[in-house]
Motif scaffolding. Sequence first.
Motif, short mmCIF file in Angstrom:
data_model
loop_
_atom_site.label_atom_id
_atom_site.label_comp_id
_atom_site.label_asym_id
_atom_site.label_seq_id
_atom_site.Cartn_x
_atom_site.Cartn_y
_atom_site.Cartn_z
N GLY A 1 4.68 0.85 -10.15
CA GLY A 1 4.97 1.70 -9.00
C GLY A 1 6.47 1.84 -8.79
N ALA A 2 6.85 2.15 -7.54
CA ALA A 2 8.25 2.37 -7.23
C ALA A 2 8.51 1.94 -5.78
N ILE B 1 13.56 1.85 -6.87
CA ILE B 1 13.52 0.85 -7.93
C ILE B 1 12.20 0.98 -8.67
N LYS B 2 12.29 1.13 -9.99
CA LYS B 2 11.11 1.33 -10.82
C LYS B 2 10.99 0.21 -11.85
N ASN C 1 0.82 -1.21 0.00
CA ASN C 1 0.00 0.00 0.00
C ASN C 1 0.86 1.27 0.00
N PRO C 2 0.30 2.38 -0.44
CA PRO C 2 1.04 3.65 -0.46
C PRO C 2 1.65 3.98 0.90
N GLY C 3 2.92 4.38 0.89
CA GLY C 3 3.61 4.83 2.09
C GLY C 3 3.98 3.74 3.08
N LYS C 4 3.63 2.51 2.78
CA LYS C 4 3.89 1.40 3.71
C LYS C 4 5.08 0.58 3.23
N HIS D 1 7.46 3.93 -2.42
CA HIS D 1 7.95 5.28 -2.58
C HIS D 1 6.82 6.29 -2.74
N SER D 2 5.63 5.81 -3.10
CA SER D 2 4.50 6.70 -3.36
C SER D 2 3.56 6.77 -2.15
#
Length: 232
Positions: free
Chosen positions: A71-72, A85-86, A49-52, A106-107
Motif C-alpha cells: 500500500g501507500a 511512502i510506498k 484501513n483505507p482513508g484512515k 493514501h488509498s
Amino acid sequence: MIAIRKSAARGHANHGWLDSYHTFSFANYYDPNYMSFRSLRVINEDIINPGKGFGTHGHQDMEIITYVLQGALEHKDSLGTGAVIKPGEVQRMSAGTGIQHSEFNHSQTDPVHLLQIWLLPDTNGLSPSYEQRDFPVAERHGNLRLVAARDARDGAVKINQDVDLYAAILDKNSQVSHVLDSNRHGWVQVARGSVLLNGLALEKGDGAAVSDESELVIEATEDAEILLFDLA
C-alpha cells in the motif's frame, strides 16, 4: 545467544481502523521484559484501513523509521513535508526538539501495511529533520541492503544513532549472512515469510535478539522479507 520474540506473544491492539502489533511496550501495552533492545525502542506492525490514519501528533528526541510493506502511507509534518511512502521506500524522521506530523492511508480502497520503528537517538535536542529514499527490489533481492546508518554510507538514510539497518528480500532456500563485530548486537525482524536464523526457525512477525554471536546466517524456508539491525 539468540532470544526469539514470537509474533503471537507481541502486544496487540485492534482499534477497528488500525490493527497493530507491538514487539516492545507501547501505548497501553506494557511488558517490563520487553521495553527495548539496546537503542531499539519500538517495532510496530500496523495495518491501517483505507482513508484512515493518525491525526496530527507530536514526537520529541526519537529517530522514527517507516518501512511500508504494502500500500501507500501519506505523511505531512510541521517542517512542511508532504510525501507518500510506498514499498521499497524508507522514511526517516528525526523528531529532535519536537515535530508534529500526521500519517494516513493514501488509498480510499486498499489497506496499508507497514512497520514503524523507533530508535533512541545518541544526542537529544537535535534540529528536527526528514529524509525519504527509495531502495529498489533489485537492490534488496537476495542481498542485505543497508537502508539506514549513522554515517549515511552507500546511500542509506542518516540516523542519529550507532545502528546499521539492512533490508533483504529472499527467495525460498536462498540465504544471506552478516558478521557481527565484537561488542555489537543484532535484531532480526521477519516482515513476511519464514526463515532460519543460525538454524532457529522464525516466522512472519517474529523477532530475535542476538548477542555474543559472530555471524548471522539467514536462510529463507519460504519467500521472505526481513530487517536486520546491527546495534551498538
